[in-house]
Motif scaffolding. Structure first.
Motif, mmCIF file in Angstrom:
data_model
loop_
_atom_site.group_PDB
_atom_site.id
_atom_site.type_symbol
_atom_site.label_atom_id
_atom_site.label_comp_id
_atom_site.label_asym_id
_atom_site.label_seq_id
_atom_site.Cartn_x
_atom_site.Cartn_y
_atom_site.Cartn_z
ATOM 1 N N GLY A 22 0.787 -1.223 0.000
ATOM 2 C CA GLY A 22 0.000 0.000 0.000
ATOM 3 C C GLY A 22 0.820 1.273 0.000
ATOM 4 N N VAL A 23 1.867 1.325 0.825
ATOM 5 C CA VAL A 23 2.673 2.544 0.916
ATOM 6 C C VAL A 23 3.380 2.821 -0.406
ATOM 7 N N THR A 24 3.933 1.780 -1.009
ATOM 8 C CA THR A 24 4.604 1.950 -2.304
ATOM 9 C C THR A 24 3.626 2.456 -3.359
ATOM 10 N N GLU A 25 2.427 1.898 -3.365
ATOM 11 C CA GLU A 25 1.430 2.330 -4.345
ATOM 12 C C GLU A 25 1.076 3.808 -4.175
ATOM 13 N N VAL A 26 0.978 4.254 -2.932
ATOM 14 C CA VAL A 26 0.660 5.659 -2.674
ATOM 15 C C VAL A 26 1.791 6.568 -3.149
#
Length: 224
Positions: free
Chosen positions: A141-145
């Motif tokens: 999730g963090v990478t996608e954001v």
């Protein structure tokens, strides 16, 4: 049974982290010894000296405990991605973030990452078809954001999803056969660096004539 009602939140959280770490270590040890398919949740719980119900409080499935190896790695990469030159395209930014993290890990510990942990991640994930498929479908999730922010799009935008799919497929194709040391290959961060650089050089060559879409095709510039 010990009375935990008077334990501070900090102490309870510390105990949870220790239990989680013990479960991960037990799962990895069993997997390396007898294989992923033969390792059960009940065996992992028994090895960690907890109940299967306790295991389920920390991990919803057997896959989830092994995918923490990827999650720890992806978290550090996401932090690195935020520092990469904003003018670079998304795939190159992702490549540079991965290479930077792996190169640092090769010389010293970075967060929870060590050379041995990277080698362990390769050995365990790549030895199981189920885990390799899970790794291919893994979303951090963090990478996608961070990636979507760099591209100036929403996380669920198809362009951001395309970058994630291409990168995941490339890293699995590049490193998916790394299961054990050989006479010429030692598992760890630097073999991943070499494989990733080679794979993306090949990808750049294969896509070199895709700069211009066919006439009439949709082409929407994406901010860097």
């Amino acid at each position: 049974m010990a009375d935990v009602s008077n334990e501070s939140p900090g102490l309870r959280e510390s105990k949870k982290r220790r239990t989680r770490a013990v479960l991960i270590d037990a799962a990895v040890e069993l997997c390396l010894k007898q294989g992923y398919e033969q390792t059960t949740v009940e065996q992992i719980a028994m090895s960690a000296d907890v109940s299967p119900r306790t295991f389920s409080r920390y991990f919803p499935t057997k896959d989830a405990v092994f995918l923490t190896l990827i999650d720890d790695y992806a978290h550090v990469v996401a932090e690195e991605l935020e520092t990469v030159d904003a003018s670079l395209g998304p795939l190159e930014a992702m490549r540079q973030a991965h290479i930077a993290v792996l190169t640092r890990v090769a010389s010293r510990q970075v967060g929870r990452l060590t050379t041995d942990r990277i080698a362990l991640m390769l050995r365990v994930i790549n030895a199981s078809d189920a885990l390799k498929q899970a790794a291919l479908e893994f979303r951090h999730g963090v990478t996608e954001v961070v990636l979507a922010k760099r591209m100036g799009v929403e996380v669920e935008d198809r362009r951001a999803r395309l970058v994630n799919v291409i990168f995941s497929s490339t890293i699995v194709a590049a490193c998916g056969d790394l299961i054990a040391d050989t006479d010429t290959t030692r598992l760890g961060p630097m073999v991943m660096v070499h494989r990733l650089n080679d794979a993306f050089a090949q990808l750049a060559w294969m896509s070199s004539h895709l700069n211009r879409p066919p006439a009439g095709a949709e082409s929407t510039p994406v901010p860097g």
